[in-house]
Enzyme design. Structure first.
Site, PDB file in Angstrom:
ATOM      1  CB  THR A 178      -0.655  -0.039   1.626  1.00  0.00           C
ATOM      2  OG1 THR A 178      -1.678  -0.867   1.491  1.00  0.00           O
ATOM      3  CG2 THR A 178      -1.303   1.796   1.655  1.00  0.00           C
ATOM      4  NE  ARG A 206      -8.854  -7.312   3.506  1.00  0.00           N
ATOM      5  CZ  ARG A 206      -8.267  -6.948   2.906  1.00  0.00           C
ATOM      6  NH1 ARG A 206      -7.543  -6.277   2.175  1.00  0.00           N
ATOM      7  NH2 ARG A 206      -6.914  -6.636   4.153  1.00  0.00           N
ATOM      8  N   GLY A 208     -10.453  -3.554   2.617  1.00  0.00           N
ATOM      9  CA  GLY A 208      -9.812  -3.515   3.868  1.00  0.00           C
ATOM     10  C   GLY A 208      -9.392  -2.225   4.831  1.00  0.00           C
ATOM     11  N   GLY A 230      -0.315  -2.321   6.412  1.00  0.00           N
ATOM     12  CA  GLY A 230      -0.431  -3.285   7.222  1.00  0.00           C
ATOM     13  C   GLY A 230      -1.376  -4.455   7.469  1.00  0.00           C
ATOM     14  N   GLY A 232      -4.589  -5.452   7.165  1.00  0.00           N
ATOM     15  CA  GLY A 232      -5.829  -4.102   7.387  1.00  0.00           C
ATOM     16  C   GLY A 232      -7.304  -4.736   8.172  1.00  0.00           C
TER      17      GLY A 232
HETATM   18  N1  ASP Z   1      -3.201  -2.404   4.998  1.00  0.00           N
HETATM   19  C1  ASP Z   1      -4.012  -2.696   3.268  1.00  0.00           C
HETATM   20  C2  ASP Z   1      -5.422  -3.565   3.031  1.00  0.00           C
HETATM   21  O1  ASP Z   1      -5.363  -4.660   4.804  1.00  0.00           O
HETATM   22  C3  ASP Z   1      -2.758  -3.386   3.302  1.00  0.00           C
HETATM   23  C4  ASP Z   1      -1.433  -3.034   2.483  1.00  0.00           C
HETATM   24  O2  ASP Z   1      -1.046  -1.821   3.814  1.00  0.00           O
HETATM   25  O3  ASP Z   1      -0.128  -3.471   1.888  1.00  0.00           O
HETATM   26  O4  ASP Z   1      -5.543  -3.801   2.252  1.00  0.00           O
END
Ligand code: ASP
Length: 312
Positions: A178, A206, A208, A230, A232
Site C-alpha cells: 500500500t 474484501r 481493507g 499492514g 487491514g
Molecule cells: N492495509 C492494506 C489492506 O489491508 C494492505 C497494505 O497495507 O498493503 O488492504
C-alpha cells in the site's frame, strides 16, 4: 512561512533483504524518492497539504513497484479491486473509494468524492461510474497486469491450499505494498492519504482498512495526520489511525508516544502487523512499524530527502 513536513510510505511487512534484488531495491527507492520530492516541492512552493498528498500518491500509483494503481495486486479470482482515501485535517472532510477497478488513479477519485459529492465513501460500480462521469482516466485490465504480480498471486493462491504447512514458516514473505502520504503545509493544514490494491489473493469483495476513516488514515489539525499500511483487518479492529489522534487529544501524548503505544504495543497485542507514517501540527514526524521493514521516505531537519526500507 510556517513549517512544512512531508512523509510517504510504500508499504510494510516481512520484507526480507535476501529476497530483494539490487535492481528491485533501486526501483523501489527511486519510486519513493520521486514521490517524496514531488510532494515536498509542492509544499515548498506554498501548495496545500491535500495537493502534496494527492500528487505523491498519484506518482506511487503510476509506479509498478507498489501495490496501488498500476501495480495493484490480484484478488482470489485474479482481478484487481482497489481502495483509496484522503482526508483534510483542516475541516475533517474526507473521501474514499472501495473495491474499484479500471481507474488509473484511485486517489483522484477519492478526492473527487470528497470535493465534488456529498458522500464520504463510494464502492464498486457506483464509484467507477463517478470516475467516468468526471472524465478521470480509465485503463483496461492489461494496464494493471504485470508478470511479477501474477506470479505472486499464483503462489499465494497455491499456498492457501496448503496454508497450514506454511503458516509457521519464518521465511514466508508477508508484504504489504500500500502507498500513502501525510503532509503539513505552510498554512498549518494537515492531510493524509492512502491507496492500495489490498492483499494478494484477498477474497473477492474484501475491503481493507485503507478506505476506512480512522483505521487506514486520519487527519485533524488539532493533533496529527496518519497513513497506515499492514494487516487491514487488524487496523480496522484497532481503529489505529484515530486511536493515535485520540491519544494526543485526550491523553496529551506527543506524536512519538502515541504512535509507539498504538503500533509497537496495541497493534501487536491483537496480532496485527504493519506500520504508520504520521506528522503532527508542529511538523514532528513518526514512522513506527512492528515488522521487518517499511518502504518510507521523509525530509529530514536539513531538508534532505531520506529513503529507507529497513533499520539502516
Ligand atoms: N492495509 C492494506 C489492506 O489491508 C494492505 C497494505 O497495507 O498493503 O488492504
Amino acid at each position: 512561512m510556517g513549517k512544512i513536513a512531508f512523509v510517504v510510505h510504500g508499504g510494510a511487512g516481512v520484507i526480507l533483504k535476501k529476497n530483494m534484488t539490487p535492481e528491485r531495491e533501486a526501483r523501489v527507492r527511486s519510486g519513493l524518492y520521486t514521490a517524496l520530492i514531488t510532494g515536498y516541492e509542492l509544499l515548498k512552493n506554498g501548495g496545500s497539504s491535500l495537493d502534496a498528498v494527492s500528487a505523491a500518491i498519484e506518482s506511487l500509483e503510476n509506479c509498478l513497484e507498489f501495490n496501488a494503481g498500476r501495480g495493484a495486486v490480484f484478488n482470489h479470482i485474479g482481478q484487481h479491486e482497489m481502495d483509496a482515501a484522503i482526508m483534510s485535517g483542516h475541516d475533517l472532510t474526507t473521501g474514499a473509494v472501495a473495491g474499484i477497478s479500471g481507474v488509473r488513479n484511485p486517489i483522484r477519485l477519492a478526492r473527487a468524492v470528497m470535493e465534488q459529492t456529498p458522500q464520504v465513501l463510494l464502492a464498486g460500480r457506483g464509484a467507477e461510474a463517478l470516475a467516468k462521469d468526471l472524465g478521470l482516466p480509465m485503463e483496461p485490465e492489461a494496464y494493471f497486469h504485470s508478470e511479477h504480480r501474477w506470479q505472486q498471486y499464483l503462489e499465494a493462491r497455491d499456498q492457501n491450499q496448503i496454508q497450514l504447512d506454511h503458516a509457521d514458516d519464518p521465511e514466508q514473505e508477508k508484504k504489504f505494498g500500500t502507498v500513502g502520504a501525510v503532509a503539513l503545509d505552510t498554512f498549518g493544514d494537515l492531510a493524509a492519504g492512502v491507496s492500495t490494491g489490498g492483499m494478494t489473493n484477498k477474497k473477492f469483495g474484501r475491503i481493507g482498512d485503507s478506505p476506512i476513516v480512522g483505521a487506514g488514515l486520519y487527519a485533524n489539525n488539532k493533533t496529527c495526520a496518519v497513513s497506515a499500511t499492514g494487516d487491514g483487518e487488524f487496523f480496522i479492529r484497532g481503529v489505529v489511525s484515530f486511536d493515535i489522534s485520540a491519544r494526543m487529544a485526550y491523553l496529551g501524548e506527543d506524536l512519538a508516544t502515541a504512535t509507539d503505544a498504538v503500533i509497537m504495543k496495541k497493534l501487536g497485542e491483537i496480532g496485527g502487523l504493519g506500520g504508520v507514517i504520521a506528522v503532527d501540527c508542529s511538523g514532528n514526524i513518526a514512522l513506527p512499524y512492528n515488522c521487518d521493514g517499511m518502504y518510507r521516505g521523509y525530509m529530514d531537519e536539513d531538508g534532505k530527502a531520506v529513503v529507507k526500507i529497513w533499520e539502516e
